[in-house]
Write a protein that holds these residues in place. Sequence first.
Motif, PDB file in Angstrom:
ATOM      1  N   SER A 366       0.842  -1.203   0.000  1.00 51.31           N
ATOM      2  CA  SER A 366       0.000   0.000   0.000  1.00 51.31           C
ATOM      3  C   SER A 366       0.871   1.244   0.000  1.00 51.31           C
ATOM      4  O   SER A 366       1.981   1.226   0.523  1.00 51.31           O
ATOM      5  CB  SER A 366      -0.908   0.002   1.224  1.00 51.31           C
ATOM      6  OG  SER A 366      -0.179   0.454   2.351  1.00 51.31           O
ATOM      7  N   PRO A 367       0.370   2.326  -0.617  1.00 48.45           N
ATOM      8  CA  PRO A 367       1.172   3.556  -0.692  1.00 48.45           C
ATOM      9  C   PRO A 367       1.581   4.044   0.691  1.00 48.45           C
ATOM     10  O   PRO A 367       2.692   4.525   0.865  1.00 48.45           O
ATOM     11  CB  PRO A 367       0.243   4.570  -1.361  1.00 48.45           C
ATOM     12  CG  PRO A 367      -0.884   3.792  -1.914  1.00 48.45           C
ATOM     13  CD  PRO A 367      -0.936   2.469  -1.255  1.00 48.45           C
ATOM     14  N   GLN A 368       0.692   3.877   1.674  1.00 48.94           N
ATOM     15  CA  GLN A 368       1.022   4.354   3.019  1.00 48.94           C
ATOM     16  C   GLN A 368       2.182   3.568   3.625  1.00 48.94           C
ATOM     17  O   GLN A 368       3.067   4.145   4.247  1.00 48.94           O
ATOM     18  CB  GLN A 368      -0.197   4.215   3.912  1.00 48.94           C
ATOM     19  CG  GLN A 368      -0.860   5.538   4.154  1.00 48.94           C
ATOM     20  CD  GLN A 368      -1.932   5.418   5.201  1.00 48.94           C
ATOM     21  OE1 GLN A 368      -2.667   4.436   5.215  1.00 48.94           O
ATOM     22  NE2 GLN A 368      -2.007   6.404   6.072  1.00 48.94           N
ATOM     23  N   ALA A 369       2.144   2.267   3.436  1.00 52.99           N
ATOM     24  CA  ALA A 369       3.218   1.445   3.974  1.00 52.99           C
ATOM     25  C   ALA A 369       4.544   1.819   3.308  1.00 52.99           C
ATOM     26  O   ALA A 369       5.574   1.985   3.969  1.00 52.99           O
ATOM     27  CB  ALA A 369       2.919  -0.027   3.754  1.00 52.99           C
ATOM     28  N   LEU A 370       4.503   2.002   2.003  1.00 53.31           N
ATOM     29  CA  LEU A 370       5.728   2.362   1.285  1.00 53.31           C
ATOM     30  C   LEU A 370       6.236   3.728   1.743  1.00 53.31           C
ATOM     31  O   LEU A 370       7.433   3.917   1.972  1.00 53.31           O
ATOM     32  CB  LEU A 370       5.469   2.368  -0.229  1.00 53.31           C
ATOM     33  CG  LEU A 370       6.711   2.638  -1.081  1.00 53.31           C
ATOM     34  CD1 LEU A 370       7.768   1.569  -0.870  1.00 53.31           C
ATOM     35  CD2 LEU A 370       6.350   2.723  -2.567  1.00 53.31           C
ATOM     36  N   LEU A 389      11.290  -6.465   5.954  1.00 53.27           N
ATOM     37  CA  LEU A 389      10.402  -6.956   4.898  1.00 53.27           C
ATOM     38  C   LEU A 389      10.136  -8.449   5.034  1.00 53.27           C
ATOM     39  O   LEU A 389       9.038  -8.919   4.770  1.00 53.27           O
ATOM     40  CB  LEU A 389      10.983  -6.621   3.524  1.00 53.27           C
ATOM     41  CG  LEU A 389      10.870  -5.131   3.184  1.00 53.27           C
ATOM     42  CD1 LEU A 389      11.702  -4.789   1.966  1.00 53.27           C
ATOM     43  CD2 LEU A 389       9.416  -4.732   2.948  1.00 53.27           C
ATOM     44  N   GLU A 390      11.157  -9.171   5.470  1.00 50.26           N
ATOM     45  CA  GLU A 390      10.946 -10.610   5.652  1.00 50.26           C
ATOM     46  C   GLU A 390       9.837 -10.838   6.677  1.00 50.26           C
ATOM     47  O   GLU A 390       8.918 -11.637   6.471  1.00 50.26           O
ATOM     48  CB  GLU A 390      12.235 -11.297   6.096  1.00 50.26           C
ATOM     49  CG  GLU A 390      12.014 -12.789   6.387  1.00 50.26           C
ATOM     50  CD  GLU A 390      13.292 -13.608   6.403  1.00 50.26           C
ATOM     51  OE1 GLU A 390      14.380 -13.008   6.432  1.00 50.26           O
ATOM     52  OE2 GLU A 390      13.177 -14.847   6.384  1.00 50.26           O
ATOM     53  N   ARG A 391       9.918 -10.072   7.770  1.00 51.16           N
ATOM     54  CA  ARG A 391       8.917 -10.212   8.814  1.00 51.16           C
ATOM     55  C   ARG A 391       7.533  -9.802   8.291  1.00 51.16           C
ATOM     56  O   ARG A 391       6.521 -10.449   8.542  1.00 51.16           O
ATOM     57  CB  ARG A 391       9.309  -9.319   9.998  1.00 51.16           C
ATOM     58  CG  ARG A 391       8.887  -9.831  11.333  1.00 51.16           C
ATOM     59  CD  ARG A 391       9.666  -9.149  12.466  1.00 51.16           C
ATOM     60  NE  ARG A 391       9.809  -7.709  12.281  1.00 51.16           N
ATOM     61  CZ  ARG A 391      10.975  -7.059  12.302  1.00 51.16           C
ATOM     62  NH1 ARG A 391      12.088  -7.712  12.470  1.00 51.16           N
ATOM     63  NH2 ARG A 391      11.019  -5.757  12.143  1.00 51.16           N
ATOM     64  N   MET A 392       7.501  -8.727   7.513  1.00 52.26           N
ATOM     65  CA  MET A 392       6.219  -8.242   6.993  1.00 52.26           C
ATOM     66  C   MET A 392       5.579  -9.257   6.051  1.00 52.26           C
ATOM     67  O   MET A 392       4.371  -9.493   6.089  1.00 52.26           O
ATOM     68  CB  MET A 392       6.412  -6.894   6.286  1.00 52.26           C
ATOM     69  CG  MET A 392       6.685  -5.759   7.269  1.00 52.26           C
ATOM     70  SD  MET A 392       7.262  -4.258   6.454  1.00 52.26           S
ATOM     71  CE  MET A 392       5.730  -3.639   5.781  1.00 52.26           C
ATOM     72  N   GLY A 398      -2.906 -11.305   3.275  1.00 54.01           N
ATOM     73  CA  GLY A 398      -3.389 -11.153   1.909  1.00 54.01           C
ATOM     74  C   GLY A 398      -2.276 -10.990   0.909  1.00 54.01           C
ATOM     75  O   GLY A 398      -1.127 -11.336   1.179  1.00 54.01           O
ATOM     76  N   ALA A 399      -2.666 -10.460  -0.250  1.00 51.23           N
ATOM     77  CA  ALA A 399      -1.691 -10.293  -1.310  1.00 51.23           C
ATOM     78  C   ALA A 399      -1.051  -8.902  -1.275  1.00 51.23           C
ATOM     79  O   ALA A 399      -0.149  -8.613  -2.043  1.00 51.23           O
ATOM     80  CB  ALA A 399      -2.364 -10.510  -2.664  1.00 51.23           C
ATOM     81  N   VAL A 400      -1.563  -8.049  -0.370  1.00 48.51           N
ATOM     82  CA  VAL A 400      -1.035  -6.688  -0.309  1.00 48.51           C
ATOM     83  C   VAL A 400      -0.424  -6.418   1.058  1.00 48.51           C
ATOM     84  O   VAL A 400      -1.025  -6.715   2.088  1.00 48.51           O
ATOM     85  CB  VAL A 400      -2.171  -5.658  -0.571  1.00 48.51           C
ATOM     86  CG1 VAL A 400      -1.621  -4.235  -0.519  1.00 48.51           C
ATOM     87  CG2 VAL A 400      -2.827  -5.930  -1.921  1.00 48.51           C
ATOM     88  N   ILE A 401       0.790  -5.905   1.051  1.00 47.22           N
ATOM     89  CA  ILE A 401       1.424  -5.494   2.306  1.00 47.22           C
ATOM     90  C   ILE A 401       0.834  -4.142   2.688  1.00 47.22           C
ATOM     91  O   ILE A 401       0.836  -3.212   1.880  1.00 47.22           O
ATOM     92  CB  ILE A 401       2.942  -5.318   2.109  1.00 47.22           C
ATOM     93  CG1 ILE A 401       3.593  -6.638   1.727  1.00 47.22           C
ATOM     94  CG2 ILE A 401       3.584  -4.683   3.334  1.00 47.22           C
ATOM     95  CD1 ILE A 401       4.102  -7.452   2.861  1.00 47.22           C
TER      96      ILE A 401
END
Length: 488
Positions: A366-370, A389-392, A398-401
Amino acid sequence: MKGQILVIDDEKNITFVIQAILERAGYETLVYNDSSEALRAIDSEDVNVVITDLYMPGPGGMEILEHCAKNHPQLPVVIITAYGTVESAVSALKRGAFDFITKPFEQTDLLSVVQKALATYHQRQKEPIFLDRDLSRDTSLEATSGAAKGTASHQDSPTISISSIVGSSAQMQEIFKVIGKIAASPSTVLIWGESGTGKELVAFEIHRNSSRADKPFIKINCAAIPSTLIESELFGYEKGAFTGAVGSKPGRFELAHDGTLFLDEVAEMPLEMQVKLLRVLQEQEFERVGGVSTIKVDVRIVAATNKDLEAEARAGRFREDLFYRLNVVPIHIPPLRERKQDIELLVRYFLRQFNSKLKKEITAISPQALEALIAYHWPGNIRQLENALERMVLMSDGAVITAHELPEEIAALLPPSGAADSGDDSDQSPTTFKEKVKKQTQTLERGLIEKALEETSGNVTRAASILGLSRKGLQLKIKELGLKRPLD
Ligand SMILES: Nc1ncnc2c1ncn2[C@@H]1O[C@H](COP(=O)(O)OP(=O)(O)OP(=O)(O)O)[C@@H](O)[C@H]1O
Ligand SMILES: [Mg+2]
């Protein structure tokens, strides 16, 4: 005939000495005090190695070097520099010089450089010459390293493959260019950067893009080995050299023969070992601990440190002569917070990697996460980003972080209202100029406060003094920004 060496220096006494040394050692020489004449001879004579001064009336050493790189790419060019002009020597190396010798030089220095240069010349003779002459040496690099497409695409830089290092920032592109230029030379490289910036990765890419690629890449971490054991680790030992030495064992220098030795955390090497290391770097020979016979090796040294080695040398904690010997080609890797353009690319790269490693199918972030990942200051640099990122990826359903998966210290950078987006991107982004300024200011404040707290291990009083705030003022800010209150 051992080889024909062309020597250029406007000072007759220098050419006289070099000629005498080389001829006594069985080489044929062509000697010029006029560099224009020398250039013509390079084109018309059968020359195997060029030795040239840097500063001369008429064409200088750099022009000679450029002429050779363009028209005789197999011809190794050795530069003669005066003591104290290491910088120009380094820039010559970056432009493809084979090596340099410093005036006044020892006979053995000169002969060992010439011997290596000649060996390189013969090696290059065996390699295919491609039609595009400028690239011939670099294409042979590709052939030996099995590399595919290059990422360094600057006109005068070689086509090499640095596939494992991600980075589109100007600073990283510059580093790729330097790697391309120096990989093939035997020159010593000093990589300098904070922890987790990719020093080891760069060291390995230098090796992988060199003609030593199919030879060993040996690593030694000077900080991880007790000082009493470093010597036997580096140079090996003979049976009975010390209590417990029941057999003999080769050291890392021997194991790295014909390849590359990576001296990690070199600033931690004890001073008495630094003397021994200096000797090996100069003479490429040593004895095992408790041994009598001298062992000769051909090893390319790449060293790394997260300290300012020059400052260490000034403070007397590191030998100055060794610093200069290591610092022939310095490569500084800037911390991630100084090249934030790389973050998005790295995020995509690591997400793809963890998808396959963890059998996940993340398709987006998601833009916010980025945005939060970009805003964070990454004290642990790329290693920290990789781990986060590995942990995330592991935590995501789902398919979206989304911001839900962000580590706490990074989620704290988001505005309190939108601290956890749902991935459906309901637009909460600020619209008015004033709101945008406020948001940016808060992001900046958060970053600075986080950093100060991190540096002081969460001590509010000391963090406040770093920031120039009162203790109370900082506590209010922590509350206002919704930061996690550290234990103090
Ligand atoms: N530009 C990059 N692209 C992709 N991966 C990278 C990059 N830089 C670093 N990494 C990865 O980050 C991790 C840390 O890199 P590396 O071990 O090379 O850092 P370092 O500078 O040697 O750190 P330290 O000083 O702590 O030893 C490694 O897993 C490495 O693969
Ligand atoms: Mg490392």
